[in-house]
Design a protein around this motif. Structure first.
Motif, PDB file in Angstrom:
ATOM      1  N   UNK A  69      57.279  65.684  -5.422  1.00  0.00           N
ATOM      2  CA  UNK A  69      57.754  66.085  -4.085  1.00  0.00           C
ATOM      3  C   UNK A  69      57.091  67.381  -3.630  1.00  0.00           C
ATOM      4  N   UNK A  70      56.651  67.394  -2.389  1.00  0.00           N
ATOM      5  CA  UNK A  70      55.873  68.525  -1.865  1.00  0.00           C
ATOM      6  C   UNK A  70      56.794  69.611  -1.339  1.00  0.00           C
ATOM      7  N   UNK A  71      56.354  70.861  -1.423  1.00  0.00           N
ATOM      8  CA  UNK A  71      57.102  71.952  -0.791  1.00  0.00           C
ATOM      9  C   UNK A  71      56.926  71.924   0.717  1.00  0.00           C
ATOM     10  N   UNK A  72      57.653  72.767   1.400  1.00  0.00           N
ATOM     11  CA  UNK A  72      57.658  72.745   2.867  1.00  0.00           C
ATOM     12  C   UNK A  72      56.486  73.486   3.479  1.00  0.00           C
ATOM     13  N   UNK A  73      55.583  74.006   2.666  1.00  0.00           N
ATOM     14  CA  UNK A  73      54.359  74.656   3.188  1.00  0.00           C
ATOM     15  C   UNK A  73      53.116  74.040   2.562  1.00  0.00           C
ATOM     16  N   UNK A  74      53.231  72.796   2.066  1.00  0.00           N
ATOM     17  CA  UNK A  74      52.143  72.212   1.278  1.00  0.00           C
ATOM     18  C   UNK A  74      50.900  71.966   2.122  1.00  0.00           C
ATOM     19  N   UNK A  75      51.067  71.448   3.356  1.00  0.00           N
ATOM     20  CA  UNK A  75      49.927  71.111   4.206  1.00  0.00           C
ATOM     21  C   UNK A  75      49.602  72.199   5.225  1.00  0.00           C
ATOM     22  N   UNK A  76      50.325  73.313   5.205  1.00  0.00           N
ATOM     23  CA  UNK A  76      50.058  74.377   6.175  1.00  0.00           C
ATOM     24  C   UNK A  76      48.896  75.260   5.736  1.00  0.00           C
ATOM     25  N   UNK A  77      48.676  75.404   4.424  1.00  0.00           N
ATOM     26  CA  UNK A  77      47.638  76.288   3.902  1.00  0.00           C
ATOM     27  C   UNK A  77      46.853  75.558   2.821  1.00  0.00           C
ATOM     28  N   UNK A  78      45.614  75.999   2.535  1.00  0.00           N
ATOM     29  CA  UNK A  78      44.820  75.341   1.482  1.00  0.00           C
ATOM     30  C   UNK A  78      45.442  75.531   0.108  1.00  0.00           C
ATOM     31  N   UNK A  79      45.392  74.484  -0.698  1.00  0.00           N
ATOM     32  CA  UNK A  79      45.965  74.504  -2.041  1.00  0.00           C
ATOM     33  C   UNK A  79      44.907  74.957  -3.052  1.00  0.00           C
ATOM     34  N   UNK A  80      45.312  75.394  -4.254  1.00  0.00           N
ATOM     35  CA  UNK A  80      44.313  75.776  -5.285  1.00  0.00           C
ATOM     36  C   UNK A  80      43.413  74.618  -5.668  1.00  0.00           C
ATOM     37  N   UNK A  81      43.929  73.379  -5.590  1.00  0.00           N
ATOM     38  CA  UNK A  81      43.142  72.191  -5.927  1.00  0.00           C
ATOM     39  C   UNK A  81      42.965  71.363  -4.655  1.00  0.00           C
ATOM     40  N   UNK A  82      41.848  71.548  -3.920  1.00  0.00           N
ATOM     41  CA  UNK A  82      41.673  70.804  -2.666  1.00  0.00           C
ATOM     42  C   UNK A  82      41.618  69.290  -2.868  1.00  0.00           C
ATOM     43  N   UNK A  83      41.060  68.835  -4.006  1.00  0.00           N
ATOM     44  CA  UNK A  83      40.973  67.394  -4.243  1.00  0.00           C
ATOM     45  C   UNK A  83      42.371  66.778  -4.358  1.00  0.00           C
ATOM     46  N   UNK A  84      43.271  67.473  -5.074  1.00  0.00           N
ATOM     47  CA  UNK A  84      44.637  66.953  -5.202  1.00  0.00           C
ATOM     48  C   UNK A  84      45.355  66.963  -3.854  1.00  0.00           C
ATOM     49  N   UNK A  85      45.109  68.001  -3.050  1.00  0.00           N
ATOM     50  CA  UNK A  85      45.756  68.079  -1.729  1.00  0.00           C
ATOM     51  C   UNK A  85      45.273  66.952  -0.817  1.00  0.00           C
ATOM     52  N   UNK A  86      43.950  66.674  -0.819  1.00  0.00           N
ATOM     53  CA  UNK A  86      43.429  65.584   0.007  1.00  0.00           C
ATOM     54  C   UNK A  86      43.931  64.231  -0.499  1.00  0.00           C
ATOM     55  N   UNK A  87      44.013  64.070  -1.812  1.00  0.00           N
ATOM     56  CA  UNK A  87      44.534  62.824  -2.373  1.00  0.00           C
ATOM     57  C   UNK A  87      45.995  62.625  -1.970  1.00  0.00           C
ATOM     58  N   UNK A  88      46.789  63.691  -2.040  1.00  0.00           N
ATOM     59  CA  UNK A  88      48.205  63.598  -1.632  1.00  0.00           C
ATOM     60  C   UNK A  88      48.296  63.198  -0.162  1.00  0.00           C
ATOM     61  N   UNK A  89      47.447  63.802   0.681  1.00  0.00           N
ATOM     62  CA  UNK A  89      47.465  63.500   2.112  1.00  0.00           C
ATOM     63  C   UNK A  89      47.097  62.039   2.367  1.00  0.00           C
ATOM     64  N   UNK A  90      46.022  61.541   1.726  1.00  0.00           N
ATOM     65  CA  UNK A  90      45.593  60.157   1.951  1.00  0.00           C
ATOM     66  C   UNK A  90      46.643  59.158   1.476  1.00  0.00           C
ATOM     67  N   UNK A  91      47.265  59.428   0.320  1.00  0.00           N
ATOM     68  CA  UNK A  91      48.286  58.518  -0.181  1.00  0.00           C
ATOM     69  C   UNK A  91      49.551  58.557   0.696  1.00  0.00           C
ATOM     70  N   UNK A  92      49.863  59.744   1.245  1.00  0.00           N
ATOM     71  CA  UNK A  92      51.028  59.845   2.127  1.00  0.00           C
ATOM     72  C   UNK A  92      50.783  59.096   3.433  1.00  0.00           C
ATOM     73  N   UNK A  93      49.534  59.133   3.934  1.00  0.00           N
ATOM     74  CA  UNK A  93      49.193  58.359   5.134  1.00  0.00           C
ATOM     75  C   UNK A  93      49.322  56.863   4.854  1.00  0.00           C
ATOM     76  N   UNK A  94      48.853  56.427   3.671  1.00  0.00           N
ATOM     77  CA  UNK A  94      49.005  55.018   3.310  1.00  0.00           C
ATOM     78  C   UNK A  94      50.481  54.631   3.209  1.00  0.00           C
ATOM     79  N   UNK A  95      51.318  55.550   2.682  1.00  0.00           N
ATOM     80  CA  UNK A  95      52.754  55.295   2.587  1.00  0.00           C
ATOM     81  C   UNK A  95      53.372  55.130   3.977  1.00  0.00           C
ATOM     82  N   UNK A  96      52.958  55.969   4.942  1.00  0.00           N
ATOM     83  CA  UNK A  96      53.490  55.858   6.298  1.00  0.00           C
ATOM     84  C   UNK A  96      52.990  54.620   7.022  1.00  0.00           C
TER      85      UNK A  96
END
Length: 404
Positions: A45-72
Motif C-alpha cells: 500500500x502506497x503512502x499519501x505522497x508516493x506520486x507527488x515526489x520522485x522516489x529513491x527507486x524510479x523503476x519501482x515507482x514507474x512499475x507501481x504506476x503502470x500496474x495501478x493504471x492496469x488495475x484501474x
C-alpha cells in the motif's frame, strides 16, 4: 506494511496540487479495495505522497504506476497490453492507446508519465480512479454529523465584569495571556439563597460604552487572507451568486431578443436557400454531369498513366540491356584494335634471334676450340703409332673417322 515513502521535497518546493490529488487517489483506491485486489508483497500500500515526489527507486515507482493504471483500466473493461517485464517505451506506447480508448487525456503529453511522478501522473490516476468508481456505481454522499447538544451559555454578570477590575488594575497584554491559562482559585461555598438571587447591574452606561470600545478591537477574530481557505471560497460564491441574480433578468431579456432575431434571420436564410436552389437547379445538374465526365476522364488518365509507367519500366530495362551490350562491344573492339600483343611478340622474336645468334657464336667458338685441340693431339698419336705398330694406328684412325 506500506510502500517506502518518497524522499522529502527540496527546501522551497511544495507541490500542493499533486499532494492533494495523491491523497484523494489513496482514498479512491481504498474504496476500490486495492489493498486486497492489487497489493502484493512487492507492491505494498502506497503512502499519501508516493506520486507527488520522485522516489529513491524510479523503476519501482514507474512499475507501481503502470500496474495501478492496469488495475484501474480493468474496471473499465479495457485490457492492459503490458506487463511488469516490458520496456518502459513499450509500456508508454500501450498505455497511450489504452488511455485514449478510455477517453482520458494526459496533460503535457505521454513524456510526463515516464518519470512515474508529478502533476500529470496524479491527474491521470485521479481521473482513472474516479471513472472506475463511477463504473462500480459508487457515489459520494453528504457527510452526516452526530447531533450534539449545544453547550449552555453562562450567565453574564455585567456588574462583576465592569467593577471587578479597574482600568488601572487591568493586566497588560502578556499578563492577560498568562491569566487566561491559569486555573481559577477554589471559591468558598455559598448559600443556595445567594445562588438564586437576581443580579442587579449598577454600571454607568457611559463607562460601559468606553469599556466596550477599548476591548472590542481585541475581541475581533482576524482570519488569515488565504485564497484557498473555504470561508473565502464561500464568500466569493455568495458574491458571485448575488451578481448573477442581479444581472440575470436583464441578460435573459437581451438573450430572448437575440434568440428571436436569430430565429428570424435563420428563417430568411432558409427561404433564400430554397429560392437559390430552385433558380440554380439546372446548373447543379450540369455540374453533376461534368463531375461524372471528369471522373471518367480521371479514370482513363489513371489507366493510361499505369500503361505509361509499365512502358517506362520496360524502356528502363531495355536501356540497361543496351548499356551492357555497349560495354561488351567496347571491350571487344578495344581488344581487336589493341596492337600491344603483336609488339610484344615482335620484341620477343627479336630477343630470340639475338639469343640464337649468341648461341651460334658460342657453338662456333667451342667447335673451333675442339678442332684446335684435336690438331694438337694428332702429332703425338702419329709418334705413338710408329712405336707400337700399325694395329693400334688403324684403331685410332677408326676413332678419328668417327669423330665429327
Amino acid at each position: 506494511m506500506a510502500a517506502p515513502p518518497p524522499p522529502p521535497p527540496q527546501e522551497g518546493v511544495l507541490n500542493t496540487e499533486a499532494l492533494h490529488l495523491n491523497d484523494e487517489i489513496v482514498d479512491m483506491c481504498m474504496l476500490l479495495d486495492y489493498e486486497n485486489r492489487f497489493c502484493t508483497k512487492e507492491l505494498k500500500p502506497m503512502p499519501r505522497t508516493f506520486f507527488a515526489y520522485p522516489a529513491p527507486n524510479p523503476a519501482h515507482q514507474f512499475k507501481y504506476f503502470s500496474q495501478l493504471v492496469a488495475f484501474g483500466l480493468a474496471f473499465l473493461n479495457i485490457k492492459a497490453d503490458w506487463d511488469e517485464f516490458d520496456d518502459p517505451t513499450t509500456v508508454m506506447t500501450s498505455m497511450q492507446v489504452a488511455l485514449k480508448d478510455a477517453s482520458i487525456q494526459v496533460p503535457g503529453g505521454m513524456g510526463k508519465l515516464k518519470s512515474g511522478h508529478g502533476d500529470a501522473v496524479c491527474q491521470v490516476l485521479h481521473t482513472l480512479m474516479g471513472e472506475a468508481l463511477r463504473r462500480v456505481s459508487f457515489e459520494f454522499h453528504a457527510p452526516t454529523y452526530p447531533d450534539e447538544g449545544m453547550a449552555d451559555e453562562a450567565d453574564v454578570d455585567s456588574d462583576a465584569e465592569i467593577h471587578s477590575v479597574g482600568e488601572d488594575e487591568m493586566p497588560g497584554d502578556g499578563e492577560e495571556d498568562d491569566l487566561m491559562y491559569q486555573e481559577d482559585a477554589p471559591k468558598p461555598p455559598e448559600d443556595d439563597e445567594n445562588d438564586h438571587q437576581v443580579l442587579q447591574a449598577n454600571v454607568d452606561p457611559k463607562e460601559w460604552l468606553l469599556e466596550v470600545e477599548r476591548v472590542s478591537s481585541r475581541l475581533k477574530v482576524q482570519m488569515p487572507n488565504d485564497s484557498k481557505e473555504w470561508r473565502t471560497h464561500l464568500q466569493q460564491t455568495k458574491q458571485y451568486k448575488q451578481v448573477i441574480e442581479n444581472q440575470f433578468p436583464a441578460s435573459k431579456v437581451q438573450l430572448d431578443k437575440l434568440v428571436a432575431q436569430l430565429s428570424q434571420a435563420m428563417d430568411r436564410i432558409k427561404s433564400k436557400e430554397a429560392f437559390i436552389n430552385t433558380q440554380f437547379d439546372h446548373r447543379a445538374v450540369d455540374y453533376r454531369q461534368q463531375q461524372e465526365e471528369l471522373t471518367q476522364v480521371q479514370q482513363q488518365y489513371t489507366e493510361l498513366n499505369e500503361v505509361v509507367m509499365n512502358l517506362q519500366i520496360e524502356l528502363k530495362n531495355v536501356s540497361e540491356e543496351l548499356d551492357v551490350v555497349k560495354n561488351e562491344m567496347e571491350e571487344k573492339s578495344s581488344t581487336v584494335t589493341d596492337t600491344t600483343p603483336i609488339v610484344k611478340m615482335k620484341d620477343a622474336f627479336k630477343r630470340l634471334r639475338a639469343d640464337t645468334r649468341q648461341l651460334e657464336v658460342r657453338i662456333g667458338v667451342v667447335s673451333h676450340t675442339l678442332m684446335q685441340a684435336k690438331l694438337r693431339q694428332r702429332p703425338n698419336e702419329d709418334r705413338k703409332r710408329g712405336v707400337y705398330g700399325d694395329s693400334r694406328a688403324t684403331e685410332e684412325d677408326q676413332y678419328d673417322e668417327q669423330d665429327p
